[in-house]
Write an enzyme that holds these catalytic residues in place. Sequence first.
Site, PDB file in Angstrom:
ATOM      1  N   ASN A 245      -4.620   1.227  -2.035  1.00  0.00           N
ATOM      2  CA  ASN A 245      -5.214   0.634  -3.232  1.00  0.00           C
ATOM      3  C   ASN A 245      -5.750  -0.769  -2.910  1.00  0.00           C
ATOM      4  OD1 ASN A 245      -2.142   0.682  -3.648  1.00  0.00           O
ATOM      5  ND2 ASN A 245      -2.607  -0.669  -5.312  1.00  0.00           N
ATOM      6  N   ASP A 246      -5.344  -1.796  -3.574  1.00  0.00           N
ATOM      7  CA  ASP A 246      -6.043  -3.089  -3.519  1.00  0.00           C
ATOM      8  C   ASP A 246      -6.286  -3.646  -2.106  1.00  0.00           C
ATOM      9  OD1 ASP A 246      -4.915  -2.583  -5.976  1.00  0.00           O
ATOM     10  OD2 ASP A 246      -3.815  -4.451  -6.105  1.00  0.00           O
TER      11      ASP A 246
ATOM     12  N   GLN B 174      -3.219  -2.516   0.248  1.00  0.00           N
ATOM     13  CA  GLN B 174      -2.025  -1.847  -0.275  1.00  0.00           C
ATOM     14  C   GLN B 174      -1.993  -0.430   0.289  1.00  0.00           C
ATOM     15  OE1 GLN B 174       0.466  -3.060  -3.093  1.00  0.00           O
ATOM     16  NE2 GLN B 174      -0.070  -4.461  -1.448  1.00  0.00           N
TER      17      GLN B 174
ATOM     18  N   SER C  28       0.389  -6.850  -3.918  1.00  0.00           N
ATOM     19  CA  SER C  28      -0.851  -7.534  -3.531  1.00  0.00           C
ATOM     20  C   SER C  28      -0.704  -9.042  -3.355  1.00  0.00           C
ATOM     21  CB  SER C  28      -1.925  -7.255  -4.581  1.00  0.00           C
ATOM     22  OG  SER C  28      -2.411  -5.961  -4.365  1.00  0.00           O
TER      23      SER C  28
END
Length: 477
Positions: A39-40, A56, A100
């Site tokens: 993800n991020d 992530q 994050s």
Amino acid sequence: MNVLRNDLQRMAAAAEAAFHPTDPWRPNIHLAPPVGWLNDPNGLCYFRDEYHVFYQYSPFDPEGGVKFWGHYKSKDLISWEQCPVMLCPDEPFDVHGAYSGSALCKDGGLYLYYTGNVKHDGDFDYVHIGRESNTVLAYSADGVNLDWKCLLLQNKDYPPEATLHVRDPKVWKQGRKYYMVQGTRTQEDIGAALIFESEDGLQWKHINTLRTSSPFGYMWECPDLFELDGQWILMVCPQGVQRPEPGYENRYTCGYFPLYGDFRGKYTLGDFVPLDYGFDFYAPQTFQVGNRRLLTAWMGMADAEYTNPTTAYGWQHCLTVLRELRFEYGQLRMRPVRELDALRDEPRIYPFSNQLSVELPELADIQINCEGELTLRLSGISLKAEGDKLTLAIQEGGYGRNTRKALTGRLQNLRILMDTSALEIFANDGEAVFSTRWYPAEEHRSLTLYGTGRAVIYDLRPMEIRRRLDAEDLFLI
Ligand code: FRU
């Protein structure tokens, strides 16, 4: 030595050996996880003459799980090297995820600030009780190997207006001081951004809280705060803002407020502006390199109703290409970094009036100048410009993705970066952008344009992405 960290790093490396080289959806101009879930983007920086992109990462399951920081680096933004995972959830203060955060290059070393996520077992609401959001600092002298981690701030150190949801520290140096912005959910269930100040990057003091005059969502994730072309920008991902309008059609929103005044004292926030109108865009992060501000974002969306067939190949999601930001014409505009131009073959140029059909390879950079209304069809997708409305519709290969809209001035140009399973569409030099994943059935693609204008098509070569599949890691296990 942290024994758990060693084991986790080896387990991640062993999982990465399951990388599927013949996967039809693996992107070639986008960074994706070798295996598992991404993800991020995190810790973006230019350190010791290389760009670093952390992200992530859940290496063990394409549907997600406890978060690590995966890592790619590059000298030129078009050839990349996969590095060992940088952060593992291996301490009591980050045991349920190295969430994050951001990077600060200081005194020749790399400092990574992130959220250590801890969730206690029990019957808790996990908002007011049952979780820890720790601000953690990790240090790497060489940018690839971790030297140490330490706990900087705990929930008791945040202002009382914040619930236990405080996360995603973005840190920068300004003048002689360091600043940090973190996203939060207040006791009134309102999204806000906490500002901290420090003399040394280690001792932090809360100095201000940025909020809107009326509530805008219950939680702000992944804040970023910077000045660009004379305008201060507060970028956030508000959760809980649901509107039918363009830019708010996804499960969670992502955009920015122009900030007037001083973020450390008196300020006002202008109207929120969505940053991207596609199905898959969230948690952008920016960083400064020389006089350029670059951005990448997660090309995905949490809790979305649409899916990705890549899970069958053991991975999910990718990052957008690196984009350069400018504040111009009163808005933030994003364009692909010019380094990507080096992937182009010779251009094919097609003036068109009424209709044009062209066969395309899997990777292409498509640039269209047009006069007035335009309809574009591209292997299962259509994009229609009518008046001030742009509509993206996915008829085939969307896996649940249907239509998204954006409002723009009259359409004058389009640039489309097309990858095996990802599209980035830039309208009017970045006035509106659509980022989306899509999975066209046929290998060869065709483009049809209805309207009048000129198309320039460049076939693209893939980026080089050197994998880390060294047997050494496997034998160690
Ligand atoms: C945004 C986010 C962040 C958090 C991270 C966890 O997508 O929820 O707020 O730090 O993902 O993976």
